[in-house]
Scaffold this active site. Structure first.
Site, short mmCIF file in Angstrom:
data_model
loop_
_atom_site.label_atom_id
_atom_site.label_comp_id
_atom_site.label_asym_id
_atom_site.label_seq_id
_atom_site.Cartn_x
_atom_site.Cartn_y
_atom_site.Cartn_z
N HIS A 118 42.90 47.99 42.47
CA HIS A 118 42.61 47.14 41.32
C HIS A 118 42.55 48.02 40.07
O HIS A 118 41.97 49.10 40.11
CB HIS A 118 41.29 46.40 41.51
CG HIS A 118 41.04 45.33 40.50
ND1 HIS A 118 40.56 45.60 39.23
CD2 HIS A 118 41.23 43.99 40.55
CE1 HIS A 118 40.45 44.48 38.56
NE2 HIS A 118 40.85 43.47 39.34
N HIS A 162 40.60 45.58 31.81
CA HIS A 162 40.13 46.25 33.03
C HIS A 162 39.78 47.72 32.80
O HIS A 162 39.15 48.34 33.65
CB HIS A 162 41.22 46.15 34.11
CG HIS A 162 41.79 44.77 34.23
ND1 HIS A 162 42.97 44.41 33.61
CD2 HIS A 162 41.35 43.68 34.88
CE1 HIS A 162 43.22 43.13 33.87
NE2 HIS A 162 42.25 42.67 34.63
N THR A 170 33.02 45.27 38.45
CA THR A 170 32.23 44.20 37.82
C THR A 170 32.54 42.81 38.35
O THR A 170 31.78 41.88 38.10
CB THR A 170 32.45 44.19 36.30
OG1 THR A 170 33.84 43.94 36.02
CG2 THR A 170 32.03 45.51 35.67
N HIS A 227 44.03 39.08 34.02
CA HIS A 227 44.81 38.65 35.18
C HIS A 227 44.95 37.14 35.22
O HIS A 227 44.32 36.45 36.02
CB HIS A 227 44.16 39.17 36.46
CG HIS A 227 44.47 40.60 36.74
ND1 HIS A 227 43.76 41.37 37.61
CD2 HIS A 227 45.44 41.42 36.24
CE1 HIS A 227 44.26 42.59 37.65
NE2 HIS A 227 45.28 42.64 36.81
N SER A 256 39.24 34.51 33.80
CA SER A 256 40.44 34.75 33.00
C SER A 256 41.31 33.50 32.88
O SER A 256 42.43 33.58 32.37
CB SER A 256 41.25 35.91 33.59
OG SER A 256 41.42 35.76 34.98
N CYS A 299 35.33 34.25 29.95
CA CYS A 299 34.09 34.96 29.65
C CYS A 299 34.27 35.68 28.31
O CYS A 299 35.36 35.69 27.73
CB CYS A 299 33.79 35.98 30.75
SG CYS A 299 35.05 37.27 30.90
N GLU A 318 40.78 47.94 37.41
CA GLU A 318 39.43 48.33 36.99
C GLU A 318 38.93 49.51 37.81
O GLU A 318 38.30 50.43 37.29
CB GLU A 318 38.46 47.15 37.11
CG GLU A 318 37.06 47.53 36.63
CD GLU A 318 36.02 46.45 36.85
OE1 GLU A 318 34.83 46.80 36.99
OE2 GLU A 318 36.39 45.26 36.87
N CYS A 344 29.13 41.60 36.54
CA CYS A 344 29.00 41.06 35.18
C CYS A 344 28.35 39.68 35.21
O CYS A 344 28.41 38.95 36.20
CB CYS A 344 30.35 41.06 34.47
SG CYS A 344 31.27 39.53 34.55
N SER A 377 43.75 37.88 40.32
CA SER A 377 42.45 37.86 39.64
C SER A 377 41.34 38.07 40.66
O SER A 377 41.09 37.21 41.51
CB SER A 377 42.25 36.52 38.91
OG SER A 377 40.90 36.36 38.52
#
Length: 314
Positions: free
Chosen positions: A124, A74, A167, A41, A269, A12, A126, A197, A225
């Site tokens: 995580h 993240h 996200t 990740h 990723s 992305c 993030e 996202c 991931s």
């Protein structure tokens, strides 16, 4: 055995930007370049950057003085930013702009002492970074993962409440949690636009379109991931036997035995180079033609920091 490729799949805009930041920092400032947490990740990507001189650490205390550090895609907490500033480290921020958007929502709520509920997975990076944007002692921030978590949630003021989400979650599961939040806390407010996202949404939509057309699904991505795991889970939920693999060596021939069609997709990723390697391994196990499905076109692009756009260091 036909091979069916999901579209879109793989990198992305946020991942592209994060990797470019590390690559350009290595090119301009030379190794070693320190990166706090895996920049994205994916083991394949991380190992490639290590070979070029990137050093991945979990804490800023592992970064020597007078060095460059890159924050991963993240995002990080305000405490980490403060620590880097106090140590006068040179920082390049690879936080995905869509994660930064969520950080800004939390920071705005914190300034107004509005309590915030974050939908996400504990542990995580993030989630840790987003939770670390809240500073108000008068309010509070809470993490929920399931509708059951919402039922048990106790807040100070149900009439002054806001929610955000990680996200990279499953769109369907997040919708279930949001529905429960609105049932339990009727006055809760949320973002103007869903925090999930665009790339997460698009890759999940592609799996929905493809799952019924194939006998088995191979998801290319690392075990840590989040968005790759959600793709495998979604495919399984839709009734297609699915596997998450990190490299061609993890693909097992018995998974493909007597299957007419195998689907291949990749988390946000996972690089296309790795997808191609896995397609070649599928061919070794009997794969023949490759059919790429039509999907939503993605034109999103995020610039790297200005300091890394120059060709030479002055």
């Amino acid at each position: 055995m036909k091979i069916v490729l999901a579209n879109p799949r793989g990198f992305c805009a946020g991942v592209d930007r994060a990797i470019s930041i590390v690559e350009r920092a290595l090119e301009l400032y030379k190794a070693p370049i320190y990166v706090r947490h895996e920049v994205v990740h994916n083991r394949f990507v991380v190992e490639g950057l290590k070979q070029r001189g990137a050093i991945f650490v979990e804490e800023l205390s592992e970064v020597p003085d007078d060095n460059i550090v890159i924050f991963s895609a993240h995002g990080v907490s305000q405490a980490v930013r403060t620590e880097a500033k106090e140590r006068a480290l040179t920082v390049f921020d690879a936080t995905c702009p869509l994660v930064t958007k969520v950080h800004m929502e939390v920071a705005r709520a914190s300034k107004k002492s509005i309590e915030v509920v974050l939908i996400g997975h504990a542990g995580h990076p993030e989630v840790e970074g987003t939770m670390g944007q809240y500073a108000s002692e008068a309010g509070g921030m809470y993490l929920v993962e399931t509708p059951e978590d919402v039922e048990k949630l106790i807040v100070q003021d149900p009439n002054n409440l806001h929610y955000v989400s990680q996200t990279t979650l499953s769109v369907d599961e997040t919708a279930d949690v949001i529905d429960e939040l609105r049932r339990v806390f009727p006055k809760i407010q949320g973002p103007r636009k869903d925090d999930i996202c665009y790339a997460t949404q698009n890759r999940q939509d592609a799996v929905r379109d493809m799952a019924g057309q194939v006998d088995v699904m191979i998801v290319v991505g690392s075990k840590n991931s989040s968005n790759s795991n959600r793709l495998r889970e979604l495919s399984e939920k839709l009734g297609t036997t699915s596997y998450l693999i990190d490299c061609p060596e993890e693909l097992k021939e018995e998974w493909l035995t007597n299957q007419a069609k195998v689907g291949v997709t990749a988390g946000a990723s996972a690089p296309e180079e790795l997808v191609n390697q896995i397609i070649e391994q599928v061919k070794v196990f009997g794969g023949t033609t490759v059919d790429e499905l039509k999907g939503r076109e993605e034109n999103m692009f995020f610039e790297v920091p200005k300091e890394l756009q120059i060709k030479t260091v002055s």
